[in-house]
Design an enzyme around this catalytic site. Sequence first.
Site, PDB file in Angstrom:
ATOM      1  CB  SER A  76      -6.448 -27.439  29.527  1.00 13.64           C
ATOM      2  OG  SER A  76      -7.659 -28.184  29.494  1.00 13.64           O
ATOM      3  CB  THR A 118      -1.988 -22.508  34.467  1.00  8.59           C
ATOM      4  OG1 THR A 118      -2.261 -23.187  35.681  1.00  8.59           O
ATOM      5  CG2 THR A 118      -0.700 -23.093  33.882  1.00  8.59           C
ATOM      6  CG  ASP A 119      -2.629 -21.686  39.847  1.00 11.56           C
ATOM      7  OD1 ASP A 119      -2.741 -22.631  39.032  1.00 11.56           O
ATOM      8  OD2 ASP A 119      -3.346 -21.599  40.870  1.00 11.56           O
ATOM      9  CD  GLU A 120      -2.019 -27.218  37.257  1.00 12.82           C
ATOM     10  OE1 GLU A 120      -1.207 -28.095  36.951  1.00 12.82           O
ATOM     11  OE2 GLU A 120      -3.232 -27.430  37.358  1.00 12.82           O
ATOM     12  CE1 TYR A 160      -2.241 -27.092  30.985  1.00  8.48           C
ATOM     13  CE2 TYR A 160      -2.067 -27.052  33.374  1.00  8.48           C
ATOM     14  CZ  TYR A 160      -2.500 -26.473  32.195  1.00  8.48           C
ATOM     15  OH  TYR A 160      -3.173 -25.271  32.226  1.00  8.48           O
ATOM     16  CB  SER A 177       3.721 -28.177  27.897  1.00  8.72           C
ATOM     17  OG  SER A 177       2.416 -28.230  28.458  1.00  8.72           O
ATOM     18  CE  LYS A 178      -0.933 -22.674  29.603  1.00  6.10           C
ATOM     19  NZ  LYS A 178      -1.725 -22.143  28.441  1.00  6.10           N
ATOM     20  CG  ASN A 200      -7.753 -25.251  40.033  1.00 13.72           C
ATOM     21  OD1 ASN A 200      -6.623 -24.911  40.362  1.00 13.72           O
ATOM     22  ND2 ASN A 200      -8.060 -26.497  39.731  1.00 13.72           N
ATOM     23  CE1 TYR A 235      -7.954 -38.990  40.484  1.00 13.06           C
ATOM     24  CE2 TYR A 235      -6.897 -36.892  40.092  1.00 13.06           C
ATOM     25  CZ  TYR A 235      -7.594 -37.987  39.624  1.00 13.06           C
ATOM     26  OH  TYR A 235      -7.907 -38.060  38.293  1.00 13.06           O
ATOM     27  CG  ASN A 241      -8.797 -31.374  45.853  1.00 15.60           C
ATOM     28  OD1 ASN A 241      -8.928 -30.203  45.482  1.00 15.60           O
ATOM     29  ND2 ASN A 241      -7.813 -32.144  45.419  1.00 15.60           N
ATOM     30  NE  ARG A 278      -4.091 -34.929  38.586  1.00 19.63           N
ATOM     31  CZ  ARG A 278      -4.774 -33.781  38.449  1.00 19.63           C
ATOM     32  NH1 ARG A 278      -4.301 -32.660  38.948  1.00 19.63           N
ATOM     33  NH2 ARG A 278      -5.916 -33.761  37.820  1.00 19.63           N
TER      34      ARG A 278
HETATM   35  P1  NAD Z   1      -9.988 -26.579  27.391  1.00 19.83           P
HETATM   36  O1  NAD Z   1      -9.212 -27.850  27.347  1.00 19.83           O
HETATM   37  O2  NAD Z   1     -11.382 -26.590  27.878  1.00 19.83           O
HETATM   38  O3  NAD Z   1     -10.026 -25.921  25.942  1.00 19.83           O
HETATM   39  C1  NAD Z   1      -8.896 -25.887  25.106  1.00 19.83           C
HETATM   40  C2  NAD Z   1      -9.367 -25.491  23.702  1.00 19.83           C
HETATM   41  O4  NAD Z   1      -8.208 -25.406  22.861  1.00 19.83           O
HETATM   42  C3  NAD Z   1     -10.321 -26.520  23.071  1.00 19.83           C
HETATM   43  O5  NAD Z   1     -11.387 -25.850  22.455  1.00 19.83           O
HETATM   44  C4  NAD Z   1      -9.451 -27.219  22.033  1.00 19.83           C
HETATM   45  O6  NAD Z   1     -10.185 -27.696  20.920  1.00 19.83           O
HETATM   46  C5  NAD Z   1      -8.493 -26.113  21.656  1.00 19.83           C
HETATM   47  N1  NAD Z   1      -7.214 -26.626  21.129  1.00 19.83           N
HETATM   48  C6  NAD Z   1      -6.440 -27.599  21.680  1.00 19.83           C
HETATM   49  N2  NAD Z   1      -5.367 -27.811  20.890  1.00 19.83           N
HETATM   50  C7  NAD Z   1      -5.461 -26.944  19.844  1.00 19.83           C
HETATM   51  C8  NAD Z   1      -4.648 -26.676  18.717  1.00 19.83           C
HETATM   52  N3  NAD Z   1      -3.495 -27.344  18.487  1.00 19.83           N
HETATM   53  N4  NAD Z   1      -5.033 -25.703  17.865  1.00 19.83           N
HETATM   54  C9  NAD Z   1      -6.186 -25.020  18.067  1.00 19.83           C
HETATM   55  N5  NAD Z   1      -7.013 -25.248  19.125  1.00 19.83           N
HETATM   56  C10 NAD Z   1      -6.645 -26.207  19.998  1.00 19.83           C
HETATM   57  O7  NAD Z   1      -9.083 -25.575  28.238  1.00 19.83           O
HETATM   58  P2  NAD Z   1      -9.514 -24.429  29.268  1.00 19.83           P
HETATM   59  O8  NAD Z   1      -9.711 -25.025  30.592  1.00 19.83           O
HETATM   60  O9  NAD Z   1     -10.580 -23.613  28.646  1.00 19.83           O
HETATM   61  O10 NAD Z   1      -8.159 -23.591  29.322  1.00 19.83           O
HETATM   62  C11 NAD Z   1      -7.924 -22.536  28.392  1.00 19.83           C
HETATM   63  C12 NAD Z   1      -6.576 -21.926  28.673  1.00 19.83           C
HETATM   64  O11 NAD Z   1      -6.556 -21.413  30.009  1.00 19.83           O
HETATM   65  C13 NAD Z   1      -5.418 -22.913  28.602  1.00 19.83           C
HETATM   66  O12 NAD Z   1      -4.317 -22.263  28.024  1.00 19.83           O
HETATM   67  C14 NAD Z   1      -5.146 -23.278  30.047  1.00 19.83           C
HETATM   68  O13 NAD Z   1      -3.788 -23.618  30.230  1.00 19.83           O
HETATM   69  C15 NAD Z   1      -5.474 -21.972  30.737  1.00 19.83           C
HETATM   70  N6  NAD Z   1      -5.933 -22.087  32.136  1.00 19.83           N
HETATM   71  C16 NAD Z   1      -6.945 -22.940  32.480  1.00 19.83           C
HETATM   72  C17 NAD Z   1      -7.397 -22.964  33.789  1.00 19.83           C
HETATM   73  C18 NAD Z   1      -8.532 -23.868  34.210  1.00 19.83           C
HETATM   74  O14 NAD Z   1      -8.840 -23.941  35.408  1.00 19.83           O
HETATM   75  N7  NAD Z   1      -9.207 -24.557  33.304  1.00 19.83           N
HETATM   76  C19 NAD Z   1      -6.820 -22.125  34.740  1.00 19.83           C
HETATM   77  C20 NAD Z   1      -5.771 -21.268  34.365  1.00 19.83           C
HETATM   78  C21 NAD Z   1      -5.351 -21.249  33.041  1.00 19.83           C
HETATM   79  O1  DAU Z   2      -4.602 -24.246  38.621  1.00 23.43           O
HETATM   80  C1  DAU Z   2      -5.021 -24.035  37.305  1.00 23.43           C
HETATM   81  C2  DAU Z   2      -5.235 -25.358  36.626  1.00 23.43           C
HETATM   82  O2  DAU Z   2      -6.435 -25.906  37.150  1.00 23.43           O
HETATM   83  C3  DAU Z   2      -5.317 -25.255  35.109  1.00 23.43           C
HETATM   84  O3  DAU Z   2      -4.103 -24.797  34.608  1.00 23.43           O
HETATM   85  C4  DAU Z   2      -5.668 -26.601  34.483  1.00 23.43           C
HETATM   86  O4  DAU Z   2      -5.856 -26.453  33.095  1.00 23.43           O
HETATM   87  C5  DAU Z   2      -6.943 -27.116  35.111  1.00 23.43           C
HETATM   88  O5  DAU Z   2      -7.248 -28.394  34.609  1.00 23.43           O
HETATM   89  C6  DAU Z   2      -6.809 -27.157  36.634  1.00 23.43           C
HETATM   90  O6  DAU Z   2      -5.847 -28.167  37.028  1.00 23.43           O
HETATM   91  P1  DAU Z   2      -6.090 -29.145  38.263  1.00 23.43           P
HETATM   92  O7  DAU Z   2      -5.278 -30.345  38.062  1.00 23.43           O
HETATM   93  O8  DAU Z   2      -5.952 -28.410  39.548  1.00 23.43           O
HETATM   94  O9  DAU Z   2      -7.684 -29.421  38.042  1.00 23.43           O
HETATM   95  P2  DAU Z   2      -8.534 -30.774  38.143  1.00 23.43           P
HETATM   96  O10 DAU Z   2      -9.950 -30.366  38.005  1.00 23.43           O
HETATM   97  O11 DAU Z   2      -8.018 -31.836  37.268  1.00 23.43           O
HETATM   98  O12 DAU Z   2      -8.265 -31.221  39.649  1.00 23.43           O
HETATM   99  C7  DAU Z   2      -8.550 -30.367  40.756  1.00 23.43           C
HETATM  100  C8  DAU Z   2      -8.108 -31.086  42.011  1.00 23.43           C
HETATM  101  O13 DAU Z   2      -8.965 -32.204  42.232  1.00 23.43           O
HETATM  102  C9  DAU Z   2      -6.703 -31.642  41.946  1.00 23.43           C
HETATM  103  O14 DAU Z   2      -6.094 -31.538  43.226  1.00 23.43           O
HETATM  104  C10 DAU Z   2      -6.909 -33.109  41.597  1.00 23.43           C
HETATM  105  C11 DAU Z   2      -8.226 -33.427  42.252  1.00 23.43           C
HETATM  106  N1  DAU Z   2      -9.054 -34.437  41.557  1.00 23.43           N
HETATM  107  C12 DAU Z   2      -9.314 -34.263  40.241  1.00 23.43           C
HETATM  108  C13 DAU Z   2     -10.082 -35.171  39.540  1.00 23.43           C
HETATM  109  C14 DAU Z   2     -10.358 -34.994  38.073  1.00 23.43           C
HETATM  110  C15 DAU Z   2      -9.591 -35.515  42.267  1.00 23.43           C
HETATM  111  O15 DAU Z   2      -9.378 -35.655  43.489  1.00 23.43           O
HETATM  112  N2  DAU Z   2     -10.348 -36.423  41.581  1.00 23.43           N
HETATM  113  C16 DAU Z   2     -10.605 -36.303  40.241  1.00 23.43           C
HETATM  114  O16 DAU Z   2     -11.293 -37.197  39.679  1.00 23.43           O
END
Ligand code: NAD
Ligand code: DAU
Length: 360
Positions: free
Chosen positions: A94, A141-143, A167, A170-171, A196, A224, A266, A299
């Site tokens: 993720s 995800t919205d990405e 990322y 692949s999503k 997010n 960043y 940010n 990034r």
């Molecule tokens: P995360 O990285 O915290 O958790 C991912 C989990 O999946 C972990 O527990 C990991 O062990 C498990 N995993 C990874 N590969 C695996 C595999 N091959 N088989 C079984 N388990 C596996 O991710 P998250 O932030 O909780 O995101 C969860 C879902 O929501 C993802 O699909 C992500 O794309 C989506 N999403 C995340 C966000 C966000 O802001 N974090 C926003 C929108 C959508």
């Molecule tokens: O929009 C949904 C997505 O949000 C999910 O699909 C992803 O799984 C999740 O990781 C998240 O992606 P982002 O790349 O937006 O999240 P991240 O927390 O990595 O970064 C948020 C913003 O902050 C982004 O613009 C990058 C910036 N950033 C991030 C980190 C880790 C920094 O400026 N410094 C940093 O050290």
Amino acid sequence: MQQSELREPRRIIVTGGAGFIGSNFVHHWCNQYPGDRLIVLDALTYAGNRHNLSSLDGHTNLRFVQGDICDRLLIDALLQEEAIDMVVHFAAESHVDRSILGPGAFVQTNVVGTFTLLEAFRQHWNQAGQPTNYRFHHVSTDEVYGSLGPDDPAFSETTPYAPNSPYSASKAGSDHLVRAYYHTYGLPTLMTNCSNNYGPYHFPEKLIPLMGINILMGKPLPVYGDGQNVRDWLYVGDHCSAIDAVIHRGTVGETYNIGGNNEVKNIDLVHLLCDLMDELAPALPVRPSRDLITFVKDRPGHDRRYAIDATKIKTELGWTPAVTVEEGLRRTVQWYLTHQDWWQPLLSQEYQEYYRKVYA
Ligand code: NAD
Ligand code: DAU
């Protein structure tokens, strides 16, 4: 097209249920629907953490299975022996920065893993006579929609896909497979694309926990580029309630965007966080925390702005977020302050090596 025919007790596989959002969802579901059987299938990668579920250890309807979503034999066995009627699919690689360092694992889990689950669930659904109440809910995800300019309209469900990182690509691939399984085979799928998230159990590599933990340790806060990138932030509990609404009331084959109506730059978010830490943390190595802010190399391919148009889920399903960003951040900061025993062990050698690679 059929509306969900729930609420008989369900038998659910939650993939990625030991990760950030997945574990919050498991807590939500066990609390709301204690009669449902939940099988958490999680590979426990660096992002998965069994402790995220430890407070549910006495829950008799919850089973944890450590395994990979690419393992077809394991999935077939679980679907059959547990008589599963719903999959809620969170498991993924993720983190965008990790996808830049090494995209292979992202294609494997997010594309091949989703395909493996879809194939296994399709066979299981066919063998059961294609029941109309089965569901495959794909969490995305919205990405996948790419990057917006400052005045562009927010992403809607019909915005063309334009993923920019390994990322999000692949999503996007996994989303297209889910869509195809509905259109080609009639598999009863649901899909959500969310902005997010933040809240408890968020792994330290992501912006909010990384900044919070660095403040507690007196380390630089790496922003960043120019810090003007915009994200829409949603408290994780609101994401869980939105998925719940879609599972119970969503139309099969449809996609729903989920967002917090909280577009924040940010740098403004980091300022908010610094001020909250200054207010709530009893002792800090550096005060004010804003003194720790450091602008670092951007990034690669960094998306400038995300924004979600959540009209569809609001008008069709009556869902809106309940937690403001001020309240959600306050709750999150308090959680990290009182759960140092949760995040300290995650700052492992693997994490330090990853940190050096990204921030060196
Ligand atoms: P995360 O990285 O915290 O958790 C991912 C989990 O999946 C972990 O527990 C990991 O062990 C498990 N995993 C990874 N590969 C695996 C595999 N091959 N088989 C079984 N388990 C596996 O991710 P998250 O932030 O909780 O995101 C969860 C879902 O929501 C993802 O699909 C992500 O794309 C989506 N999403 C995340 C966000 C966000 O802001 N974090 C926003 C929108 C959508
Ligand atoms: O929009 C949904 C997505 O949000 C999910 O699909 C992803 O799984 C999740 O990781 C998240 O992606 P982002 O790349 O937006 O999240 P991240 O927390 O990595 O970064 C948020 C913003 O902050 C982004 O613009 C990058 C910036 N950033 C991030 C980190 C880790 C920094 O400026 N410094 C940093 O050290």
